[in-house]
Design an enzyme around this catalytic site. Structure first.
Site, mmCIF file in Angstrom:
data_model
loop_
_atom_site.group_PDB
_atom_site.id
_atom_site.type_symbol
_atom_site.label_atom_id
_atom_site.label_comp_id
_atom_site.label_asym_id
_atom_site.label_seq_id
_atom_site.Cartn_x
_atom_site.Cartn_y
_atom_site.Cartn_z
ATOM 1 N N GLY A 60 21.376 53.080 38.544
ATOM 2 C CA GLY A 60 22.030 52.516 37.365
ATOM 3 C C GLY A 60 21.226 52.834 36.129
ATOM 4 C CG HIS A 61 20.258 56.384 34.838
ATOM 5 N ND1 HIS A 61 20.191 57.754 34.855
ATOM 6 C CD2 HIS A 61 19.449 55.965 35.838
ATOM 7 C CE1 HIS A 61 19.368 58.143 35.822
ATOM 8 N NE2 HIS A 61 18.918 57.067 36.430
ATOM 9 C CE LYS A 85 15.206 57.299 36.913
ATOM 10 N NZ LYS A 85 14.641 55.959 37.173
#
Length: 423
Positions: free
Chosen positions: A40-41, A16
């Site tokens: 966690g992106h 994402k």
């Protein structure tokens, strides 16, 4: 204007962050609506890998406003570290990062409670990240939590002490060691002092004002729909609403103001922690998939469980979220396979064949029924347009669109911004 929503359709880790970063130039504001530092992106551009945990993924895009909404649970220590990490990139967080006063604060004893609860479950652990997320949401629902706005009040220390005493009683029941608490509190209160220098706002007004003035707003979700507290594989879920409905409650936006719903999914499936995973692979294919996809948690570093794509689960997520567009991530991970499997149905122990998620999925054996597709077995790193895809990949996309009845508008073939193909 209507607020668009971007969320994951599987068990999280769908990519994402990359999509938010890619789409961000079209928006004036990106707003995170739920979850905490267990998310966690990962974003990658200009040869640099960036991992965000609480800050919205639009932070690297110029003067775009980034809002941490009321539905988020915030760890001040983690947030401070994140901001410190952004300084070397000259990110103007003082001007474009805003935090809801109604967001809930994770305090040190929440992490201790998280560890105590998980330890007490023995071999029935849910796979918590031990970041204090669950206990913080428990306190929020129990109406005893501290919120960001509380740090501005003169009696914040009293409120903090009262909550800590409550937590100590519970930790005593579990006979859990709290000797590290003083050290944790030192870092916490230093972070709180830093926290007070940030833009703390009534974010529901800010978001709605942007929409009313014709600005474009993107709501960013964390985790995935199959980890939703109500509709996920309970109890192996997160503690918040990870769906489109959560964007409304997590930002204070009416359902009538929701526009496009972007559903993000991997070309295969992964999962971290415990819980059902019908298409999980325990063989060499699973190991190859994990290695090729670098499937290790961006927050925890834990190896992810890997398996083929699961269409009954995807259809379910599309339905409950009202998805209007699909974005398929990490198609390049499947480059190495001569055959690719697609789970179209489940077979239950009594022989019944279904294409819906059963309530008993945690307790009954579910056998995936697969359709086998020919793999493209070709590197995609030089592909710059959809027309340049191998025919087998195009056929894979068409198959998924026909099964899911929603158009796939984007296919990602690598971690970098540039490796994003619009269809």
């Amino acid at each position: 204007m209507k607020m668009d929503v971007l969320l994951g359709l599987q068990w999280g880790d769908e990519g994402k962050g990359k999509v938010v970063d890619f789409l961000a130039p079209k928006y004036d504001m990106v707003a995170r609506f739920q979850g905490g530092p267990n998310a966690g992106h990962t974003l990658e551009f200009d040869g640099i890998k960036h991992v965000l945990h609480q800050i919205p993924s639009g932070i690297f895009r110029g003067n775009l406003k980034n809002v941490i909404g009321n539905g988020v649970v915030l760890d001040p220590v983690v947030l401070r570290k994140e901001i410190e990490g952004l300084k070397k990139f000259n990110i103007a967080y003082q001007q474009n990062l805003f935090i809801s006063k109604k967001a809930t604060i994770i305090i040190p004893t929440h992490k201790l409670l998280d560890a105590a609860y998980e330890k007490s479950k023995g071999d029935k652990k849910i796979g918590s990240t031990l970041k204090g997320i669950g206990p913080t949401y428990q306190d929020k629902i129990g109406r005893v939590a501290l919120r960001v706005g509380d740090i501005l009040s003169s009696d914040f220390q009293d409120k903090y002490n009262a909550l800590v005493e409550k937590h100590k009683n519970t930790l005593g029941f579990y006979n859990y060691d709290i000797s590290e608490l003083p050290q944790l509190e030192t870092a916490f209160f230093e972070a709180i002092d830093f926290f007070r220098t940030l833009n703390l706002i009534n974010s529901e007004y800010e978001v709605n004002t942007e929409l009313s003035s014709g600005k474009q707003v993107l709501a960013e979700g964390a985790q995935g729909s199959l980890l939703d507290i109500d509709f996920g594989s309970y109890p192996f879920v997160t503690s918040s609403s990870t769906m489109t409905a959560g964007a409304c409650t997590g930002l204070g936006v009416s359902p009538s103001r929701i526009g496009e719903v972007f559903g993000i999914f991997k070309a295969y499936c992964t999962r971290v922690g415990s819980g059902p995973f019908p298409t999980e692979l325990f063989d060499e294919d699973g190991d190859r998939m994990r290695k090729e996809g670098n499937e290790f948690g961006s927050t925890t570093g834990r190896p992810r469980r890997c398996g083929w794509i699961d269409l009954p689960a995807l259809k379910y997520s599309i339905m409950i979220n009202g998805v209007t567009q699909l974005f398929m991530m990490k198609a390049d991970v499947l480059n190495i396979f001569e055959e690719i499997k697609v789970c179209t149905h489940y077979k239950l122990e009594d022989g019944t064949v279904i294409d819906q998620l059963p309530f008993e999925i945690n307790d009954v054996k579910v056998e995936p029924i697969y359709k086998v597709c020919k793999g493209w077995n070709k590197d995609l790193s030089d592909v710059t347009s959809y027309d340049g895809f191998p025919q087998e990949l195009k056929e894979y996309v068409v198959l998924l669109e026909e099964e899911l009845n929603v158009p796939i508008k984007m296919v990602s073939v690598g971690p970098d911004r540039e490796q994003t193909i619009m269809k």
